[in-house]
Design a protein around this motif. Structure first.
Motif, PDB file in Angstrom:
ATOM      1  N   VAL A   1       0.871  -1.186   0.000  1.00  0.00           N
ATOM      2  CA  VAL A   1       0.000   0.000   0.000  1.00  0.00           C
ATOM      3  C   VAL A   1       0.904   1.231   0.000  1.00  0.00           C
ATOM      4  O   VAL A   1       1.676   1.441   0.939  1.00  0.00           O
ATOM      5  CB  VAL A   1      -0.927  -0.008   1.231  1.00  0.00           C
ATOM      6  CG1 VAL A   1      -1.796   1.240   1.249  1.00  0.00           C
ATOM      7  CG2 VAL A   1      -1.774  -1.277   1.256  1.00  0.00           C
TER       8      VAL A   1
ATOM      9  N   ILE B   1       1.484   5.225   0.004  1.00  0.00           N
ATOM     10  CA  ILE B   1       0.935   6.557   0.287  1.00  0.00           C
ATOM     11  C   ILE B   1       1.574   7.522  -0.704  1.00  0.00           C
ATOM     12  O   ILE B   1       2.761   7.823  -0.627  1.00  0.00           O
ATOM     13  CB  ILE B   1       1.230   6.988   1.733  1.00  0.00           C
ATOM     14  CG1 ILE B   1       0.646   5.965   2.722  1.00  0.00           C
ATOM     15  CG2 ILE B   1       0.673   8.393   2.001  1.00  0.00           C
ATOM     16  CD1 ILE B   1       0.974   6.258   4.187  1.00  0.00           C
TER      17      ILE B   1
ATOM     18  N   GLY C   1      -3.379  11.903   3.290  1.00  0.00           N
ATOM     19  CA  GLY C   1      -3.072  10.570   2.765  1.00  0.00           C
ATOM     20  C   GLY C   1      -2.912   9.467   3.799  1.00  0.00           C
ATOM     21  O   GLY C   1      -3.506   8.390   3.644  1.00  0.00           O
ATOM     22  N   PRO C   2      -2.134   9.679   4.876  1.00  0.00           N
ATOM     23  CA  PRO C   2      -1.951   8.580   5.834  1.00  0.00           C
ATOM     24  C   PRO C   2      -3.248   8.129   6.501  1.00  0.00           C
ATOM     25  O   PRO C   2      -3.421   6.938   6.783  1.00  0.00           O
ATOM     26  CB  PRO C   2      -0.965   9.179   6.858  1.00  0.00           C
ATOM     27  CG  PRO C   2      -0.185  10.188   6.060  1.00  0.00           C
ATOM     28  CD  PRO C   2      -1.185  10.796   5.108  1.00  0.00           C
TER      29      PRO C   2
ATOM     30  N   ALA D   1      -4.897   5.894   3.945  1.00  0.00           N
ATOM     31  CA  ALA D   1      -4.159   4.639   3.790  1.00  0.00           C
ATOM     32  C   ALA D   1      -4.365   3.728   4.997  1.00  0.00           C
ATOM     33  O   ALA D   1      -4.567   2.516   4.848  1.00  0.00           O
ATOM     34  CB  ALA D   1      -2.672   4.938   3.592  1.00  0.00           C
ATOM     35  N   ARG D   2      -4.317   4.322   6.203  1.00  0.00           N
ATOM     36  CA  ARG D   2      -4.485   3.492   7.409  1.00  0.00           C
ATOM     37  C   ARG D   2      -5.868   2.858   7.440  1.00  0.00           C
ATOM     38  O   ARG D   2      -6.025   1.705   7.849  1.00  0.00           O
ATOM     39  CB  ARG D   2      -4.255   4.340   8.676  1.00  0.00           C
ATOM     40  CG  ARG D   2      -2.775   4.578   8.964  1.00  0.00           C
ATOM     41  CD  ARG D   2      -2.571   5.082  10.394  1.00  0.00           C
ATOM     42  NE  ARG D   2      -3.090   6.433  10.566  1.00  0.00           N
ATOM     43  CZ  ARG D   2      -2.344   7.537  10.455  1.00  0.00           C
ATOM     44  NH1 ARG D   2      -1.068   7.458  10.215  1.00  0.00           N
ATOM     45  NH2 ARG D   2      -2.891   8.736  10.610  1.00  0.00           N
TER      46      ARG D   2
ATOM     47  N   PHE E   1      -7.617   1.979   4.806  1.00  0.00           N
ATOM     48  CA  PHE E   1      -7.631   0.861   3.862  1.00  0.00           C
ATOM     49  C   PHE E   1      -6.859  -0.337   4.410  1.00  0.00           C
ATOM     50  O   PHE E   1      -7.296  -1.491   4.254  1.00  0.00           O
ATOM     51  CB  PHE E   1      -7.059   1.273   2.497  1.00  0.00           C
ATOM     52  CG  PHE E   1      -7.040   0.102   1.576  1.00  0.00           C
ATOM     53  CD1 PHE E   1      -8.210  -0.366   1.000  1.00  0.00           C
ATOM     54  CD2 PHE E   1      -5.862  -0.602   1.361  1.00  0.00           C
ATOM     55  CE1 PHE E   1      -8.220  -1.502   0.199  1.00  0.00           C
ATOM     56  CE2 PHE E   1      -5.862  -1.739   0.567  1.00  0.00           C
ATOM     57  CZ  PHE E   1      -7.042  -2.178  -0.021  1.00  0.00           C
ATOM     58  N   VAL E   2      -5.736  -0.094   5.043  1.00  0.00           N
ATOM     59  CA  VAL E   2      -4.945  -1.208   5.596  1.00  0.00           C
ATOM     60  C   VAL E   2      -5.756  -1.969   6.644  1.00  0.00           C
ATOM     61  O   VAL E   2      -5.702  -3.203   6.711  1.00  0.00           O
ATOM     62  CB  VAL E   2      -3.613  -0.671   6.173  1.00  0.00           C
ATOM     63  CG1 VAL E   2      -2.928  -1.723   7.041  1.00  0.00           C
ATOM     64  CG2 VAL E   2      -2.688  -0.243   5.034  1.00  0.00           C
TER      65      VAL E   2
ATOM     66  N   VAL F   1       2.879  -1.111   4.229  1.00  0.00           N
ATOM     67  CA  VAL F   1       2.722   0.287   3.802  1.00  0.00           C
ATOM     68  C   VAL F   1       4.071   0.875   3.419  1.00  0.00           C
ATOM     69  O   VAL F   1       5.071   0.644   4.102  1.00  0.00           O
ATOM     70  CB  VAL F   1       2.103   1.122   4.941  1.00  0.00           C
ATOM     71  CG1 VAL F   1       1.997   2.584   4.537  1.00  0.00           C
ATOM     72  CG2 VAL F   1       0.732   0.576   5.313  1.00  0.00           C
TER      73      VAL F   1
ATOM     74  N   ASP G   1       5.384   4.711   2.686  1.00  0.00           N
ATOM     75  CA  ASP G   1       5.067   6.137   2.659  1.00  0.00           C
ATOM     76  C   ASP G   1       6.138   6.820   1.817  1.00  0.00           C
ATOM     77  O   ASP G   1       7.321   6.823   2.191  1.00  0.00           O
ATOM     78  CB  ASP G   1       5.065   6.667   4.100  1.00  0.00           C
ATOM     79  CG  ASP G   1       4.609   8.111   4.184  1.00  0.00           C
ATOM     80  OD1 ASP G   1       4.575   8.799   3.146  1.00  0.00           O
ATOM     81  OD2 ASP G   1       4.285   8.539   5.313  1.00  0.00           O
TER      82      ASP G   1
ATOM     83  N   VAL H   1      -2.569   4.826  -3.022  1.00  0.00           N
ATOM     84  CA  VAL H   1      -3.450   5.765  -2.323  1.00  0.00           C
ATOM     85  C   VAL H   1      -3.085   7.160  -2.827  1.00  0.00           C
ATOM     86  O   VAL H   1      -1.990   7.653  -2.576  1.00  0.00           O
ATOM     87  CB  VAL H   1      -3.269   5.659  -0.798  1.00  0.00           C
ATOM     88  CG1 VAL H   1      -4.187   6.646  -0.075  1.00  0.00           C
ATOM     89  CG2 VAL H   1      -3.530   4.224  -0.334  1.00  0.00           C
ATOM     90  N   THR H   2      -4.007   7.753  -3.583  1.00  0.00           N
ATOM     91  CA  THR H   2      -3.647   8.994  -4.275  1.00  0.00           C
ATOM     92  C   THR H   2      -4.669  10.104  -4.086  1.00  0.00           C
ATOM     93  O   THR H   2      -5.876   9.869  -4.184  1.00  0.00           O
ATOM     94  CB  THR H   2      -3.463   8.738  -5.791  1.00  0.00           C
ATOM     95  OG1 THR H   2      -3.025   9.962  -6.412  1.00  0.00           O
ATOM     96  CG2 THR H   2      -4.738   8.266  -6.472  1.00  0.00           C
TER      97      THR H   2
END
Ligand SMILES: Cc1cc2nc3c(=O)[nH]c(=O)nc-3n(C[C@H](O)[C@H](O)[C@H](O)COP(=O)(O)O)c2cc1C
Length: 180
Positions: free
Chosen positions: A7, A9, A18-19, A22-23, A25-26, A39, A41, A73-74
């Motif tokens: 994943v 970021i 973003g984080p 992403a978190r 989704f994780v 992840v 980053d 993750v955008t």
């Protein structure tokens, strides 16, 4: 051993959202349990703009090589995706190949969908397989509560479909794609 889901970021902006995205989704991927999520980053990786290589590129290349599938993750910046993500995609070549990729995007009213459509063109050239379903968060600043959770049912459903499709492609590919 569970396949590895990388994943990434993609945003490195000061004050970025973003984080949080992403978190979230994780946590979905970990609850599903069929992938082991890792992840990366991009704010932590130093990649030269002139594509001259170096320790950061070596680190990124090893990380990409170790993953079986990816989620980018955008955010959407000016109807595109951030330069940091393009630099990461351009800094590695063979290790992306033959692997599936999905997208979690966010932004204003369009939820980053224009950034994702551009990314689909780029990952095709990298010989990756982009999966159909994606997750998008319009008005991202209102999409998550103080605990980083969302009640956006479409995003929750989309994440599950995307994980299913990434798993199908990563198993269907079977063998690593021959480099070269
Ligand atoms: C330079 C810049 C351009 C932006 N352009 C768009 C845009 O075209 N469409 C959109 O939906 N949101 C746009 N936004 C809003 C971002 O998607 C939103 O601020 C998001 O939180 C940015 O991701 P980040 O916080 O992880 O950097 C833009 C934001 C910035 C900083």
């Amino acid at each position: 051993m569970a396949p590895l889901l990388g994943v990434i970021i993609g945003s490195v902006r000061t004050g970025r959202v973003g984080p949080t995205v992403a978190r979230w989704f994780v946590r979905r991927a970990s609850a599903d349990g069929r992938f082991e999520a890792r992840v990366l980053d991009l704010a932590d990786v130093v990649l030269p703009m002139d594509l001259s290589g170096g320790p950061g590129v070596d680190e990124l290349t090893r990380w990409v090589d170790g993953c079986d599938a990816f989620v980018l993750v955008t955010p959407e910046y000016n109807h595109g995706y951030p330069a940091s993500l393009k630099l990461a995609l351009d800094s590695v070549k063979l290790e992306w190949r033959g692997k599936p990729v999905g997208f979690v995007s966010y932004g204003g009213t369009a939820g980053g969908v224009r950034a994702v459509e551009q990314l689909r063109q780029v990952v095709a050239e990298l010989h990756m397989a982009s999966v159909r379903d994606a997750v998008l968060f319009p008005r991202v600043k209102k999409a998550f509560d103080a605990h980083g959770e969302t009640s956006d049912g479409a995003a929750i459903d989309g994440a599950q479909r995307m994980i299913d499709q990434l798993l199908w492609w990563s198993e269907g590919a079977g063998q690593p794609y021959p480099h070269g």
